[in-house]
Motif scaffolding. Structure first.
Motif, PDB file in Angstrom:
ATOM      1  N   ASN A 120      -1.324 -11.966   9.883  1.00 26.61           N
ATOM      2  CA  ASN A 120      -2.775 -12.110   9.735  1.00 26.61           C
ATOM      3  C   ASN A 120      -3.211 -13.567   9.556  1.00 26.61           C
ATOM      4  N   GLY A 146       2.555  -0.649  -4.537  1.00 31.18           N
ATOM      5  CA  GLY A 146       1.810  -0.095  -3.397  1.00 31.18           C
ATOM      6  C   GLY A 146       0.883  -1.108  -2.754  1.00 31.18           C
ATOM      7  N   ASN A 170       0.131  -4.974  -0.623  1.00 26.04           N
ATOM      8  CA  ASN A 170       0.564  -5.548   0.657  1.00 26.04           C
ATOM      9  C   ASN A 170       2.025  -5.988   0.626  1.00 26.04           C
ATOM     10  N   ALA A 171       2.392  -6.639  -0.471  1.00 25.92           N
ATOM     11  CA  ALA A 171       3.764  -7.155  -0.546  1.00 25.92           C
ATOM     12  C   ALA A 171       4.763  -6.009  -0.500  1.00 25.92           C
ATOM     13  N   GLU A 221       4.724  -4.346   3.087  1.00 23.15           N
ATOM     14  CA  GLU A 221       5.281  -5.253   4.105  1.00 23.15           C
ATOM     15  C   GLU A 221       6.800  -5.367   3.963  1.00 23.15           C
ATOM     16  N   ARG A 230       2.276   4.252  -8.314  1.00 21.81           N
ATOM     17  CA  ARG A 230       1.704   4.964  -9.459  1.00 21.81           C
ATOM     18  C   ARG A 230       0.437   5.758  -9.135  1.00 21.81           C
ATOM     19  N   ARG A 231      -0.109   5.542  -7.937  1.00 19.73           N
ATOM     20  CA  ARG A 231      -1.311   6.320  -7.547  1.00 19.73           C
ATOM     21  C   ARG A 231      -1.008   7.105  -6.278  1.00 19.73           C
ATOM     22  N   ARG A 263      -2.587   0.444  -2.149  1.00 22.99           N
ATOM     23  CA  ARG A 263      -3.536  -0.667  -2.230  1.00 22.99           C
ATOM     24  C   ARG A 263      -3.456  -1.528  -0.955  1.00 22.99           C
ATOM     25  N   ILE A 295       5.139  -5.534  -7.820  1.00 19.40           N
ATOM     26  CA  ILE A 295       4.002  -4.953  -8.553  1.00 19.40           C
ATOM     27  C   ILE A 295       2.945  -6.017  -8.861  1.00 19.40           C
ATOM     28  N   ARG A 307      -6.177 -13.088  -1.960  1.00 11.38           N
ATOM     29  CA  ARG A 307      -5.047 -14.048  -1.993  1.00 11.38           C
ATOM     30  C   ARG A 307      -4.257 -13.938  -0.693  1.00 11.38           C
ATOM     31  N   GLN A 308      -4.512 -14.855   0.194  1.00 13.90           N
ATOM     32  CA  GLN A 308      -3.896 -14.870   1.516  1.00 13.90           C
ATOM     33  C   GLN A 308      -3.539 -16.308   1.852  1.00 13.90           C
TER      34      GLN A 308
HETATM   35  P1  NAP Z   1      -1.120  -6.447  -5.552  1.00 13.19           P
HETATM   36  O1  NAP Z   1      -1.967  -6.430  -4.343  1.00 13.19           O
HETATM   37  O2  NAP Z   1      -1.737  -6.779  -6.868  1.00 13.19           O
HETATM   38  O3  NAP Z   1      -0.441  -5.005  -5.672  1.00 13.19           O
HETATM   39  C1  NAP Z   1       0.374  -4.689  -6.749  1.00 13.19           C
HETATM   40  C2  NAP Z   1       0.807  -3.229  -6.622  1.00 13.19           C
HETATM   41  O4  NAP Z   1       1.699  -2.925  -7.685  1.00 13.19           O
HETATM   42  C3  NAP Z   1      -0.362  -2.269  -6.693  1.00 13.19           C
HETATM   43  O5  NAP Z   1      -0.166  -1.204  -5.809  1.00 13.19           O
HETATM   44  C4  NAP Z   1      -0.309  -1.811  -8.147  1.00 13.19           C
HETATM   45  O6  NAP Z   1      -0.741  -0.477  -8.316  1.00 13.19           O
HETATM   46  C5  NAP Z   1       1.177  -1.844  -8.437  1.00 13.19           C
HETATM   47  N1  NAP Z   1       1.453  -2.125  -9.840  1.00 13.19           N
HETATM   48  C6  NAP Z   1       0.942  -3.102 -10.623  1.00 13.19           C
HETATM   49  N2  NAP Z   1       1.451  -3.058 -11.857  1.00 13.19           N
HETATM   50  C7  NAP Z   1       2.307  -2.017 -11.861  1.00 13.19           C
HETATM   51  C8  NAP Z   1       3.142  -1.443 -12.854  1.00 13.19           C
HETATM   52  N3  NAP Z   1       3.221  -1.955 -14.091  1.00 13.19           N
HETATM   53  N4  NAP Z   1       3.875  -0.363 -12.528  1.00 13.19           N
HETATM   54  C9  NAP Z   1       3.820   0.135 -11.277  1.00 13.19           C
HETATM   55  N5  NAP Z   1       3.057  -0.340 -10.294  1.00 13.19           N
HETATM   56  C10 NAP Z   1       2.305  -1.415 -10.581  1.00 13.19           C
HETATM   57  O7  NAP Z   1       0.141  -7.426  -5.435  1.00 13.19           O
HETATM   58  P2  NAP Z   1       1.002  -7.903  -4.158  1.00 13.19           P
HETATM   59  O8  NAP Z   1       1.234  -6.807  -3.206  1.00 13.19           O
HETATM   60  O9  NAP Z   1       2.159  -8.634  -4.723  1.00 13.19           O
HETATM   61  O10 NAP Z   1       0.062  -8.967  -3.486  1.00 13.19           O
HETATM   62  C11 NAP Z   1      -0.396 -10.091  -4.239  1.00 13.19           C
HETATM   63  C12 NAP Z   1      -1.493 -10.776  -3.444  1.00 13.19           C
HETATM   64  O11 NAP Z   1      -0.932 -11.347  -2.262  1.00 13.19           O
HETATM   65  C13 NAP Z   1      -2.555  -9.793  -2.986  1.00 13.19           C
HETATM   66  O12 NAP Z   1      -3.790 -10.444  -3.021  1.00 13.19           O
HETATM   67  C14 NAP Z   1      -2.138  -9.455  -1.588  1.00 13.19           C
HETATM   68  O13 NAP Z   1      -3.196  -9.042  -0.745  1.00 13.19           O
HETATM   69  C15 NAP Z   1      -1.531 -10.766  -1.117  1.00 13.19           C
HETATM   70  N6  NAP Z   1      -0.538 -10.508  -0.076  1.00 13.19           N
HETATM   71  C16 NAP Z   1      -0.991 -10.356   1.168  1.00 13.19           C
HETATM   72  C17 NAP Z   1      -0.117 -10.052   2.184  1.00 13.19           C
HETATM   73  C18 NAP Z   1      -0.673  -9.851   3.550  1.00 13.19           C
HETATM   74  O14 NAP Z   1      -1.865  -9.916   3.737  1.00 13.19           O
HETATM   75  N7  NAP Z   1       0.118  -9.580   4.554  1.00 13.19           N
HETATM   76  C19 NAP Z   1       1.241  -9.900   1.914  1.00 13.19           C
HETATM   77  C20 NAP Z   1       1.687 -10.056   0.615  1.00 13.19           C
HETATM   78  C21 NAP Z   1       0.784 -10.332  -0.393  1.00 13.19           C
HETATM   79  P3  NAP Z   1      -2.310  -0.095  -8.181  1.00 13.19           P
HETATM   80  O15 NAP Z   1      -2.590  -0.122  -6.714  1.00 13.19           O
HETATM   81  O16 NAP Z   1      -2.375   1.235  -8.810  1.00 13.19           O
HETATM   82  O17 NAP Z   1      -3.047  -1.147  -8.954  1.00 13.19           O
END
Ligand code: NAP
Length: 325
Positions: A67, A169, A171-172, A175, A192-193, A197, A254, A300-301
């Motif tokens: 993306n 759940g 993006n990370a 992916e 957990r849901r 996300r 997470i 955050r991208q």
């Molecule tokens: P994130 O978007 O914050 O997602 C974290 C996931 O972990 C959520 O599904 C959350 O559940 C779950 N979670 C959080 N705490 C938990 C716990 N204690 N126990 C179990 N599950 C838990 O984090 P991320 O995926 O690391 O991404 C971080 C940022 O980087 C985001 O803004 C993301 O969009 C970006 N990113 C983008 C890309 C891409 O665009 N290709 C790739 C990687 C990362 P809930 O959904 O229930 O809250």
């Protein structure tokens, strides 16, 4: 004088004979910091970028970035990071390898402590990003590096024809689960849901992949094994039933926590420690700017990190003009 570090020798110490007053110190060499550097060097600011690990930040461990505009086939995180590095090195950016421990304000000057050295600058951009959040369950720390991983791109190839679990759940998580299908025979995603996300396009891909199966409404409670991981206890949050799932590896995605320690107590942050800025990347302290994932923001991208970096560098330029009047 800060010696310019030439290309790769990461371990080589940079000799700081006498630290001059720099225009700008950028802390963090991910897409935000490198883009800020690109703009700052082109503006002919005296700039030094500090990085403790690898240039490219978290993005460099992403297998495929689909993306980022202009790459219709996608691009590997490593290649994008290398291209960015190449771009700033061609411009002659000074890079100091080290750990930025703290930033302090002394009148109009900022003193940045990098390991044992103190560097001074007129402005600072904080682009330190985030690091993987930990689950905090039994076995996570014990098996870290022996089956528990926060980087599928780094450790995925060890799991050829094995069973792995991905927790999260977003993006990370999705992916990286998709990346793991290249190696592992089975990938269990524990979320957990009931709804992911992650972006819909990723969610659809994961749900239609025959190697991936889901534990919805569930959490991992314990990682168990002897020499290596043998099973994970997964609890269904609706029924409270616990299952022992046999796996060889666990990948935890997470979310992330901000690396805002160097400016803790200095600039305003939200409750989670992300730095508050205005649209021009200005923090609550005049002369300190923040860019990229470290900011309190919604998206955050890589593309938003790069945009933040450009805006921050432009704001620094305006700030320096202002204070020199
Ligand atoms: P994130 O978007 O914050 O997602 C974290 C996931 O972990 C959520 O599904 C959350 O559940 C779950 N979670 C959080 N705490 C938990 C716990 N204690 N126990 C179990 N599950 C838990 O984090 P991320 O995926 O690391 O991404 C971080 C940022 O980087 C985001 O803004 C993301 O969009 C970006 N990113 C983008 C890309 C891409 O665009 N290709 C790739 C990687 C990362 P809930 O959904 O229930 O809250």
């Amino acid at each position: 004088m800060v010696m310019q570090l030439k290309a790769e020798p990461k371990a080589q110490a940079v000799i700081i004979e006498k630290s001059p007053l720099l225009d700008l110190i950028i802390i963090g060499g991910g897409p935000a910091g490198l883009t800020a550097a690109l703009y700052a060097v082109r503006s002919r600011l005296k700039v030094l970028l500090i990085e403790k690990m690898i240039l490219g930040g978290a993005a460099s461990t992403t297998f495929s970035i689909e993306n980022y505009p202009g790459f219709p086939e996608g691009i590997s995180g490593l290649e994008l990071a290398e291209r960015l590095q190449d771009q700033v090195r061609r411009l002659g950016l000074d890079i100091l390898w080290g750990n930025a421990i703290s930033v302090k304000k002394n009148k109009q000057t900022f003193m940045t402590q990098v390991d044992g050295n103190i560097l001074s600058s007129k402005a600072v951009i904080i682009a330190t990003g985030t690091e993987a959040a930990k689950l905090g369950i039994p076995g996570e720390e014990e098996f870290r590096g022996r089956g528990v991983s926060y980087c599928a791109t780094c450790d995925g190839p060890f799991y050829k024809e094995k069973s792995v679990m991905v927790i999260g759940g977003g993006n990370a998580a999705i992916e990286e689960a998709l990346f793991l299908t290249r190696f592992a025979a089975k990938i269990a995603i524990v979320h957990r849901r009931k709804e992911l996300r992650a972006d819909k396009i990723l969610a659809e891909r994961a749900m239609s992949n025959p190697k991936i199966y889901f534990f919805w409404h569930s959490v991992a409670e314990e990682i168990k094994g002897k020499e290596k991981i043998e099973e994970v206890t997964v609890k269904d949050l609706a029924s409270e039933k616990k299952l022992k799932v046999p796996v060889d590896g666990v990948f935890i995605y997470i979310g992330s926590k901000p690396n805002s320690e160097p400016v803790k107590g200095l600039v305003k942050m939200d409750q989670k420690g992300f730095i508050l800025t205005d649209d021009n990347m200005k923090t609550s302290v005049n002369g300190i700017f923040a860019a990229g994932d470290i900011r309190a923001k919604t998206l955050r991208q890589i593309v938003t990190a790069a945009a933040d970096g450009a805006v921050a560098a432009e704001s620094v330029k305006n700030y320096l003009e202002e204070v020199s009047k």
